[in-house]
Motif scaffolding. Sequence first.
Motif, PDB file in Angstrom:
ATOM      1  N   ALA A 245      -8.221   4.883  -6.803  1.00  0.00           N
ATOM      2  CA  ALA A 245      -7.741   5.165  -8.159  1.00  0.00           C
ATOM      3  C   ALA A 245      -6.449   4.418  -8.442  1.00  0.00           C
ATOM      4  O   ALA A 245      -6.234   3.915  -9.555  1.00  0.00           O
ATOM      5  N   ALA A 246      -5.567   4.325  -7.443  1.00  0.00           N
ATOM      6  CA  ALA A 246      -4.312   3.596  -7.626  1.00  0.00           C
ATOM      7  C   ALA A 246      -4.580   2.110  -7.859  1.00  0.00           C
ATOM      8  O   ALA A 246      -3.895   1.470  -8.675  1.00  0.00           O
TER       9      ALA A 246
ATOM     10  N   THR B 257       0.827  -1.200   0.000  1.00  0.00           N
ATOM     11  CA  THR B 257       0.000   0.000   0.000  1.00  0.00           C
ATOM     12  C   THR B 257       0.861   1.249   0.000  1.00  0.00           C
ATOM     13  O   THR B 257       0.585   2.217  -0.725  1.00  0.00           O
ATOM     14  N   ASP B 258       1.917   1.255   0.807  1.00  0.00           N
ATOM     15  CA  ASP B 258       2.818   2.408   0.845  1.00  0.00           C
ATOM     16  C   ASP B 258       3.440   2.652  -0.526  1.00  0.00           C
ATOM     17  O   ASP B 258       3.492   3.788  -1.015  1.00  0.00           O
ATOM     18  N   ALA B 259       3.913   1.577  -1.161  1.00  0.00           N
ATOM     19  CA  ALA B 259       4.543   1.711  -2.476  1.00  0.00           C
ATOM     20  C   ALA B 259       3.531   2.151  -3.524  1.00  0.00           C
ATOM     21  O   ALA B 259       3.832   2.991  -4.391  1.00  0.00           O
TER      22      ALA B 259
ATOM     23  N   GLU C  86       2.723   5.828  -2.964  1.00  0.00           N
ATOM     24  CA  GLU C  86       3.887   6.660  -3.261  1.00  0.00           C
ATOM     25  C   GLU C  86       4.007   6.910  -4.759  1.00  0.00           C
ATOM     26  O   GLU C  86       4.287   8.029  -5.204  1.00  0.00           O
ATOM     27  N   GLU C  87       3.774   5.875  -5.549  1.00  0.00           N
ATOM     28  CA  GLU C  87       3.962   5.975  -6.992  1.00  0.00           C
ATOM     29  C   GLU C  87       2.709   6.405  -7.744  1.00  0.00           C
ATOM     30  O   GLU C  87       2.799   7.128  -8.743  1.00  0.00           O
ATOM     31  N   TYR C  88       1.528   5.965  -7.274  1.00  0.00           N
ATOM     32  CA  TYR C  88       0.311   6.137  -8.071  1.00  0.00           C
ATOM     33  C   TYR C  88      -0.858   6.716  -7.271  1.00  0.00           C
ATOM     34  O   TYR C  88      -1.996   6.649  -7.718  1.00  0.00           O
ATOM     35  N   GLY C  89      -0.577   7.300  -6.122  1.00  0.00           N
ATOM     36  CA  GLY C  89      -1.645   7.773  -5.247  1.00  0.00           C
ATOM     37  C   GLY C  89      -2.199   9.131  -5.611  1.00  0.00           C
ATOM     38  O   GLY C  89      -2.030  10.114  -4.873  1.00  0.00           O
TER      39      GLY C  89
END
Length: 223
Positions: A200-201, A13-15, A18-21
């Motif tokens: 959305a991510a 979830t963090d990754a 971080e990239e697509y949030g």
Amino acid sequence: MSGGVSASARRITDALLEEYGRTYAAEAGIRLRDTPQPLYQLLVLSHLLSARIRASVAVAAARALFADGMRTPRRMADATWQQRVDALGEGGYRRYDERTSTQLGDGARLVLDAWKGDLRRLRAEADGDGEALRAGLRRVQGIGPAGADIFVREVQAVWPETGFWIGAKGQRGAERLGLPTSPGRLSEVARDRDRAAFAAALVRAALDREVVERVQEAARAGK
């Protein structure tokens, strides 16, 4: 997060965030608030995203419509059919541009007639009933079940009574990432996060296997 959420789910979830949030609304330049203009812009974006076309093209087409002044139902309805076609084409939305131009004009007039141009009136009519809200959205030309789901998924940031909503694509993205797929468990994973951005991510993960691979690699690196 809840103690019931695994360390692996937390890392993923963090990754992912971080990239697509980011929401699709934010990507389209919509500063989403509980006011008529951004809510209508989200409706337009939901319409465009629901077609069988790349999300990036739908976002670009929404940006082009808004840049050409079609940011309210009145301005959309008053634009000519050709002006809408041209804006859609500028955004690369050519496969469905003629039909979509007609639907956008008809849909804008419906929003004006049914809710005086203000989707908060639809919110009040639904009175916290999610199915009533989605049924109201489906009255708008070009908004089917997929478009209604997209709108609800994105609007949850400002209409919290919708609850945590990810839709079928969000669940598919969660499955690909190895996250829980039940809404209840995912709600625990998303605790204290921006739930609209998280949803959305997850959709991005459902649409693009490279997203899944990048997130899983980042999660492994963060061990």
